[in-house]
Design a protein around this motif. Structure first.
Motif, mmCIF file in Angstrom:
data_model
loop_
_atom_site.group_PDB
_atom_site.id
_atom_site.type_symbol
_atom_site.label_atom_id
_atom_site.label_comp_id
_atom_site.label_asym_id
_atom_site.label_seq_id
_atom_site.Cartn_x
_atom_site.Cartn_y
_atom_site.Cartn_z
ATOM 1 N N VAL A 103 22.317 70.044 37.157
ATOM 2 C CA VAL A 103 23.503 70.679 36.670
ATOM 3 C C VAL A 103 23.037 70.378 34.982
ATOM 4 N N THR A 104 22.736 71.361 34.646
ATOM 5 C CA THR A 104 22.561 72.388 33.154
ATOM 6 C C THR A 104 24.011 72.783 33.073
ATOM 7 N N ASP A 105 24.253 73.656 33.472
ATOM 8 C CA ASP A 105 25.611 74.479 34.069
ATOM 9 C C ASP A 105 26.298 74.503 34.824
ATOM 10 N N VAL A 106 27.907 73.954 34.583
ATOM 11 C CA VAL A 106 28.296 73.573 35.376
ATOM 12 C C VAL A 106 29.251 74.735 36.156
ATOM 13 N N GLY A 107 29.621 75.835 35.835
ATOM 14 C CA GLY A 107 29.754 77.218 36.444
ATOM 15 C C GLY A 107 28.479 77.959 36.869
ATOM 16 N N ALA A 108 27.228 77.808 36.843
ATOM 17 C CA ALA A 108 26.532 78.652 37.509
ATOM 18 C C ALA A 108 26.213 76.936 38.864
ATOM 19 N N MET A 109 26.351 75.903 38.756
ATOM 20 C CA MET A 109 26.262 75.322 39.812
ATOM 21 C C MET A 109 27.590 75.270 40.489
ATOM 22 N N LEU A 110 28.510 75.464 40.556
ATOM 23 C CA LEU A 110 29.592 76.285 40.870
ATOM 24 C C LEU A 110 29.911 77.119 41.889
ATOM 25 N N ALA A 111 28.863 78.523 40.966
ATOM 26 C CA ALA A 111 29.366 79.892 42.078
ATOM 27 C C ALA A 111 28.037 79.808 42.598
ATOM 28 N N GLY A 112 26.944 78.577 43.010
ATOM 29 C CA GLY A 112 25.462 78.880 43.266
ATOM 30 C C GLY A 112 25.918 77.573 44.379
ATOM 31 N N PHE A 113 27.062 76.253 43.988
ATOM 32 C CA PHE A 113 27.278 75.678 45.478
ATOM 33 C C PHE A 113 27.326 75.534 46.671
ATOM 34 N N THR A 114 27.379 76.797 47.722
ATOM 35 C CA THR A 114 27.192 77.349 48.346
ATOM 36 C C THR A 114 26.039 77.342 49.260
ATOM 37 N N GLY A 115 24.945 78.148 48.744
ATOM 38 C CA GLY A 115 23.714 78.889 48.820
ATOM 39 C C GLY A 115 23.028 77.553 48.983
ATOM 40 N N ARG A 116 23.235 76.701 48.650
ATOM 41 C CA ARG A 116 22.438 75.055 48.596
ATOM 42 C C ARG A 116 22.965 74.044 49.265
ATOM 43 N N ILE A 117 24.073 74.023 50.420
ATOM 44 C CA ILE A 117 24.269 73.491 51.262
ATOM 45 C C ILE A 117 23.030 73.475 52.392
ATOM 46 N N LEU A 118 22.942 74.513 53.096
ATOM 47 C CA LEU A 118 22.243 74.381 53.907
ATOM 48 C C LEU A 118 21.092 73.367 53.992
ATOM 49 N N LEU A 165 30.273 66.068 43.064
ATOM 50 C CA LEU A 165 28.970 66.122 41.856
ATOM 51 C C LEU A 165 29.784 66.267 40.433
ATOM 52 N N LEU A 166 31.176 66.812 40.505
ATOM 53 C CA LEU A 166 31.704 67.322 39.148
ATOM 54 C C LEU A 166 31.975 65.896 38.956
ATOM 55 N N VAL A 167 32.398 64.916 39.234
ATOM 56 C CA VAL A 167 33.222 63.690 38.777
ATOM 57 C C VAL A 167 32.366 62.159 37.943
ATOM 58 N N TRP A 171 30.255 65.575 34.713
ATOM 59 C CA TRP A 171 31.485 65.099 34.137
ATOM 60 C C TRP A 171 31.176 63.248 33.226
ATOM 61 N N LEU A 172 31.054 61.801 33.962
ATOM 62 C CA LEU A 172 30.693 61.178 33.338
ATOM 63 C C LEU A 172 29.650 61.077 32.626
ATOM 64 N N ASP A 173 28.564 61.343 33.092
ATOM 65 C CA ASP A 173 26.976 61.924 32.446
ATOM 66 C C ASP A 173 26.959 62.522 31.201
ATOM 67 N N ARG A 174 28.112 63.657 31.154
ATOM 68 C CA ARG A 174 28.306 64.051 30.133
ATOM 69 C C ARG A 174 29.125 63.793 28.750
ATOM 70 N N ILE A 175 29.886 63.357 28.480
ATOM 71 C CA ILE A 175 30.398 62.137 28.146
ATOM 72 C C ILE A 175 30.271 60.619 28.011
ATOM 73 N N GLY A 224 41.158 77.368 41.182
ATOM 74 C CA GLY A 224 40.710 77.706 40.002
ATOM 75 C C GLY A 224 39.319 77.609 40.269
ATOM 76 N N PHE A 225 38.935 76.261 41.458
ATOM 77 C CA PHE A 225 37.862 76.749 41.507
ATOM 78 C C PHE A 225 36.767 78.030 42.691
ATOM 79 N N THR A 226 37.635 78.568 43.329
ATOM 80 C CA THR A 226 37.738 79.523 43.863
ATOM 81 C C THR A 226 37.109 80.973 42.100
ATOM 82 N N VAL A 227 38.178 80.436 41.796
ATOM 83 C CA VAL A 227 37.719 81.538 40.516
ATOM 84 C C VAL A 227 35.872 81.433 40.057
ATOM 85 N N ALA A 228 35.791 79.734 39.954
ATOM 86 C CA ALA A 228 34.527 80.178 39.404
ATOM 87 C C ALA A 228 33.935 79.925 39.805
ATOM 88 N N GLY A 229 33.667 80.442 41.473
ATOM 89 C CA GLY A 229 32.509 80.636 42.744
ATOM 90 C C GLY A 229 32.750 79.458 43.626
#
Length: 456
Positions: free
Chosen positions: A129-144, A163-165, A168-172, A303-308
């Motif tokens: 996860v190098t880009d949180v926004g991209a991860m959220l926007a493309g999350f459902t495409g990687r579920i199957l 996953l975000l939890v 975020w721990l890693d980021r701090i 918020g999650f919906t707007v993020a994708g």
């Protein structure tokens, strides 16, 4: 609030419930062993638990035994009179030490630091996860499953908040298995504060004190340390506590936490029943609290919906992913009842007798309401109080989750956020029985952790 006197039900009723519990557990173990021997596709060597049989001890063993002895010996009596803030602090520290000591029965690496680093877990995905926004926007495409970039099992099985939890721990600067495992323990132990705070805010301080030692020696701590479900339990309990405390605006952070919980697990849509129960049990300003909390939940979803990420799309895809794996083989006809045996070990055997008393109290409370004349209070506070309706609501949630067919096995950790609310029913136990039941609870956790090698 004074606890209702439930000494009238005959003691043999509790004995019958205990006998049913023993029969359920024996059947789940026996049938599970038979199905495993025949290749029945349980994918749980120590069914009904997701574990393997491996008697062992470790550095956490003496600490766990000492803690159990102290709380069993003195906890019930001390909780009755201890200053409230000291009780909460001791409850948190006690639950923290209990959970850590149980985890360390398996050793530092296997029991804590390495538990969340395997391929199926969230930490496997954090470096990707190098880009949180991209991860959220493309999350459902990687579920199957069976795609080159499919999410790992636990990541795919939950909304992206889980996953975000860990991202975020890693980021701090708290990356890696040790920090993740400790986070699960530190957050999970807060249920020993959140549940009593909820009860006291709803006018049941005596009950909160009665329940306190059962939360400290919670058998489910075996799975709180360390699985992400420990964090989930802490988040849900804190959100519900904030709906209960005085003042409308505490519901704002409470709703934000519960909205985020919706994005930790799809099953937490069922937490809505617990949230409505807490609001209904408030003495005043129920409508205002409900509106504030609902707006906060909606804001998180938006918020999650707007993020994708759209929650419903994720849910539909995760059902398909669920049956791409072991769930397709795990027999519903076994797990629909064996799950309850797993819950019995996670919440502890005290749940049966305690919940029986809560259900009896609920029935007694409902009868006068059914006969209530017209012109009564339009939105009366539910009769019976928090010690009745919170465990009953939690039991309903568990049954709904069980019947759904989306919880075949591993519920000893998945249902942790519900199990802690079932323990509220222990307030109905006669005072003279609590120490004995507390010893049974502690013994259950110690036996599981020393006889089995649990996996998350």
């Amino acid at each position: 609030m004074t606890l209702p006197n439930l000494s009238a039900p005959r003691r043999h009723a509790d004995a019958v419930v205990v006998a049913v519990e023993a029969a359920l557990l024996a059947a789940a173990i026996g049938v599970g062993a038979l199905l495993n021997a025949r290749g029945g596709g349980l994918h749980a060597d120590a069914a009904p638990l997701y574990a393997t049989w491996r008697p062992h001890a470790g550095p956490g063993t003496p600490v766990a035994l000492l803690l159990a002895a102290l709380v069993v010996g003195y906890g019930v009596r001390w909780a009755r009179s201890a200053p409230w803030h000291r009780l909460l602090a001791a409850g948190y520290l006690g639950a923290l030490a209990w959970t850590l000591s149980l985890a360390l029965v398996d050793g530092w690496s296997a029991g804590l630091a390495g538990r969340l680093t395997v391929q199926a877990e969230y930490l496997h995905e954090v470096p990707r996860v190098t880009d949180v926004g991209a991860m959220l926007a493309g999350f459902t495409g990687r579920i199957l499953d069976f795609q080159p970039d499919s999410w790992s099992t636990h990541t795919a099985g939950h909304p992206p908040g889980a996953l975000l939890v860990f991202v975020w721990l890693d980021r701090i600067g708290l990356g890696g298995g040790a920090a993740a495992g400790l986070a699960c323990v530190i957050v999970g132990a807060t249920v020993a504060v959140s549940v009593p705070v909820t009860l006291r805010a709803l006018g049941a301080e005596e009950a909160a004190r009665a329940v306190w030692p059962f939360l400290v020696l919670f058998p489910g701590a075996v799975w709180v340390g360390a699985s992400a479900d420990g964090i989930f339990a802490g988040v849900v309990a804190a959100g519900l506590a904030l709906l209960a405390v005085r003042g409308r605006w505490a519901a704002l952070p409470g709703g934000l936490l519960l909205g985020f919980a919706l994005h930790l697990s799809y099953g937490f849509a069922l937490v809505g029943l617990l949230a409505l129960t807490v609001v209904a049990l408030r003495a005043r300003d129920r409508l205002g609290v409900l509106v504030v909390a609902a707006v906060a939940v909606a804001a998180v979803v938006a918020g999650f919906t707007v993020a994708g990420f759209w929650w419903w799309d994720g849910y539909e895809l995760v059902v398909r992913r669920y049956y791409q794996g072991w769930a397709a083989e795990r027999p519903y006809g076994y797990w629909v009842w064996a799950n309850l045996a797993a819950l019995l070990l996670s919440a502890g055997p005290v749940v049966g007798p305690a919940l029986r008393r809560a259900v009896a109290a609920a029935a007694s409370a409902v009868r006068p309401l059914l006969r209530r004349r017209r012109g009564a209070e339009r939105c009366p506070r539910p009769a019976g109080g928090a010690t009745v309706w919170l465990p009953v609501a939690a039991a309903v949630v568990v049954l709904l989750a069980d019947l759904s067919g989306l919880s075949k096995a591993e519920v000893e950790r998945i249902w942790l956020p519900f199990a802690v609310w079932l323990l509220v029913a222990t307030a109905h136990l006669p005072a003279r029985q609590r120490t004995g039941w507390l010893a049974v609870q502690a013994g259950t956790a110690l036996a599981i952790n020393h006889l089995l090698w649990t996996v998350s």
